[in-house]
Design a protein around this motif. Structure first.
Motif, short mmCIF file in Angstrom:
data_model
loop_
_atom_site.label_atom_id
_atom_site.label_comp_id
_atom_site.label_asym_id
_atom_site.label_seq_id
_atom_site.Cartn_x
_atom_site.Cartn_y
_atom_site.Cartn_z
N MET A 233 39.91 35.47 26.44
CA MET A 233 38.66 36.46 26.32
C MET A 233 37.50 35.29 26.02
O MET A 233 37.66 34.29 25.40
CB MET A 233 39.14 37.21 25.02
N GLY A 234 36.31 35.97 26.27
CA GLY A 234 34.96 35.28 25.90
C GLY A 234 34.15 36.61 25.48
O GLY A 234 34.48 37.83 25.81
N THR B 130 40.62 31.61 23.50
CA THR B 130 39.48 31.55 23.90
C THR B 130 38.94 30.08 23.79
O THR B 130 39.68 29.15 23.80
CB THR B 130 38.46 32.52 23.18
N ILE B 131 37.49 29.84 23.86
CA ILE B 131 36.93 28.46 23.39
C ILE B 131 36.58 28.29 21.91
O ILE B 131 36.60 28.96 21.29
CB ILE B 131 35.96 28.35 24.41
N SER C 59 37.45 32.57 29.67
CA SER C 59 38.64 33.76 29.82
C SER C 59 39.90 33.21 30.79
O SER C 59 41.08 33.39 30.34
CB SER C 59 38.25 35.14 30.17
N GLU C 60 39.42 33.03 31.76
CA GLU C 60 40.62 32.63 32.89
C GLU C 60 41.18 31.16 32.45
O GLU C 60 42.72 31.20 32.42
CB GLU C 60 40.01 32.28 34.26
N SER D 123 33.00 43.12 30.90
CA SER D 123 32.86 44.50 30.33
C SER D 123 31.87 44.48 29.22
O SER D 123 32.16 44.10 28.42
CB SER D 123 34.29 45.36 30.03
N GLY D 124 30.57 44.93 29.26
CA GLY D 124 29.83 44.95 28.47
C GLY D 124 29.67 43.63 27.88
O GLY D 124 29.26 42.48 28.65
N ASN D 125 29.96 43.24 26.73
CA ASN D 125 29.55 42.00 25.98
C ASN D 125 30.74 41.11 26.23
O ASN D 125 30.85 39.93 25.54
CB ASN D 125 29.21 41.98 24.43
N VAL D 126 31.99 41.57 26.93
CA VAL D 126 33.18 41.01 26.63
C VAL D 126 33.83 40.84 28.25
O VAL D 126 33.36 41.34 29.25
CB VAL D 126 34.10 41.94 26.04
N THR D 127 34.24 39.35 28.01
CA THR D 127 34.98 39.02 29.24
C THR D 127 36.58 38.81 28.97
O THR D 127 36.92 38.40 27.87
CB THR D 127 34.50 37.68 29.88
N ILE D 128 37.30 39.26 29.99
CA ILE D 128 38.78 39.11 29.70
C ILE D 128 39.55 38.99 31.06
O ILE D 128 39.23 39.30 31.96
CB ILE D 128 39.20 40.70 29.08
N SER D 129 40.47 38.10 30.71
CA SER D 129 41.50 37.81 31.56
C SER D 129 42.81 37.82 31.09
O SER D 129 43.04 37.96 29.77
CB SER D 129 41.47 36.23 32.23
#
Length: 376
Positions: free
Chosen positions: A257-258, A291-292, A342-343, A362-368
């Motif tokens: 996630m980011g 995450t980072i 995320s990836e 999605s909105g403020n979020v990235t997800i893998s």
């Protein structure tokens, strides 16, 4: 301090550990003190008339009055109780406070000569069977365990995969499925994900336990019961297996996630729930958010991870850049030092370069979404 017992109301105890041993006889006191030497992380209670003068220094608790009055507080305070009291007396004393096997503590009894250690209550879920073995080994006594699955060396359904962190979706069928296992009826085990080394005995798998690669294959064989190990939400045509079956959820899913700084926990959680629903993956199978390291103090991530008891891990940009990604971003690199978050985070944690879901914004979020593979 001496605790004076006058009634059986639940009163707070000076708990320091998760397990306790209680004794009411001279020989029992000696056994209790010996156990404390082997298991320093166990609390000790015994009658004040057997005090030796060093109890305060050793943090041993003394009580006056009937031990029966201590039972409600012990049940309320500890997850495992060892009584050095006769089995019959213990059964009579604990009867009024019993609720169910999912909440009652494990109860173990040692005889006054310390020759036998008996698992009495909550052998599996409460951990009494394992506690019995450990205590017996410590005092060179004989462990007495009567749970059918332990005696027959077969699958303990209510504990299946628990040492890996597996959980069941519903406890409704635990008892009938357990009955099929111990009565040697045909039982299917379908495993789609999770640790493969769940068989704990040196002997071969019992003849009534059959392994299948898919639910559809198992249904064709018409088993009497089934144990399904999967991260997936079952399809409608697969749910027939649950007529006498239990679904177990291995913790194998990692969420890479980011997010934008300051994204709320509620938005992050909603993205996770919607994504897992789209993929038809159980949230019970999630193991971690990755995450980072720039996001190691991101409150939204920390709050969601804590709510669901997930691991929260983060990697340096160099660690993330070691992972292959399909669409490296110079923009992300400019602000983070990594070509993606995320990836590569999902790939690094899972140990697999094949993801269930690549980067989704999605909105403020990235997800893998990745899955931890387990070899045979």
């Amino acid at each position: 301090m001496i605790i004076t017992l006058q009634n059986d109301e639940i009163r707070p105890l000076p708990k320091k550990h998760s397990y306790v041993v209680a004794a009411i006889t001279k020989h029992g006191v000696e056994t209790a003190r010996n156990l404390r030497k082997v298991f320093p992380n166990i609390d000790v209670y015994y009658m004040s008339k057997f005090a030796k003068g060093d109890e305060e220094a050793l943090n041993i608790h003394l009580f006056e009055g009937s031990v029966r009055l201590l039972i409600p507080s012990l049940f309320h305070t500890y997850k495992g109780i060892v009584f050095i009291i006769s089995l019959g007396a213990v059964v009579r004393m604990i009867a009024p406070v019993l609720k169910d096997k999912k909440t009652d503590p494990g109860v173990v009894v040692i005889d006054d000569k310390a020759e036998y250690v008996i698992s009495v209550l909550s052998g599996h879920i409460g951990g009494a069977n394992e506690l019995t073995r450990e205590v017996a080994a410590a005092i060179d006594a004989t462990p007495i365990i009567t749970t059918a699955s332990d005696v027959q060396k077969t699958i303990p359904v209510d504990l299946f995969g628990s040492h890996f962190g597996w959980t069941w979706d519903s406890s409704e069928k635990l008892t009938p499925v357990s009955a099929s296992v111990v009565n040697e009826e045909k039982v299917a085990v379908i495993q789609e994900s999770g640790e493969k080394n769940w068989w704990i005995y040196p002997s071969p798998l019992p003849a009534n336990i059959h392994l299948y690669d898919s639910i559809s294959q198992a249904l064709q064989e018409e088993p009497k019961a089934a144990l399904v190990v999967t991260h997936r939400i079952l399809k409608e045509d697969e749910e027939a297996i649950l007529q006498n079956g239990v679904v177990f959820r291995p913790r194998v899913i990692v969420l890479g996630m980011g997010c934008n700084r300051g994204t709320s926990a509620s938005e992050i959680e909603q993205v996770i729930i919607e994504t897992l629903d789209e993929l038809q993956i159980s949230i019970k199978s999630v193991k971690a958010i990755a995450t980072i390291d720039l996001k190691k103090d991101e409150e939204g991530f920390l709050e969601v991870a804590q709510k669901y008891d997930w691991e929260f891990v983060y990697y340096t940009p160099d660690e993330l850049n070691e992972m292959p990604i399909d669409d490296p971003s110079d923009t992300v690199y400019k602000y983070t030092g990594a070509y993606g978050v995320s990836e590569p985070a999902a790939k690094r944690y899972s140990g697999d370069n094949q993801l269930i879901l690549g980067k989704k914004k999605s909105g403020n979020v990235t997800i893998s979404v990745g899955m931890i593979p387990f070899d045979e």
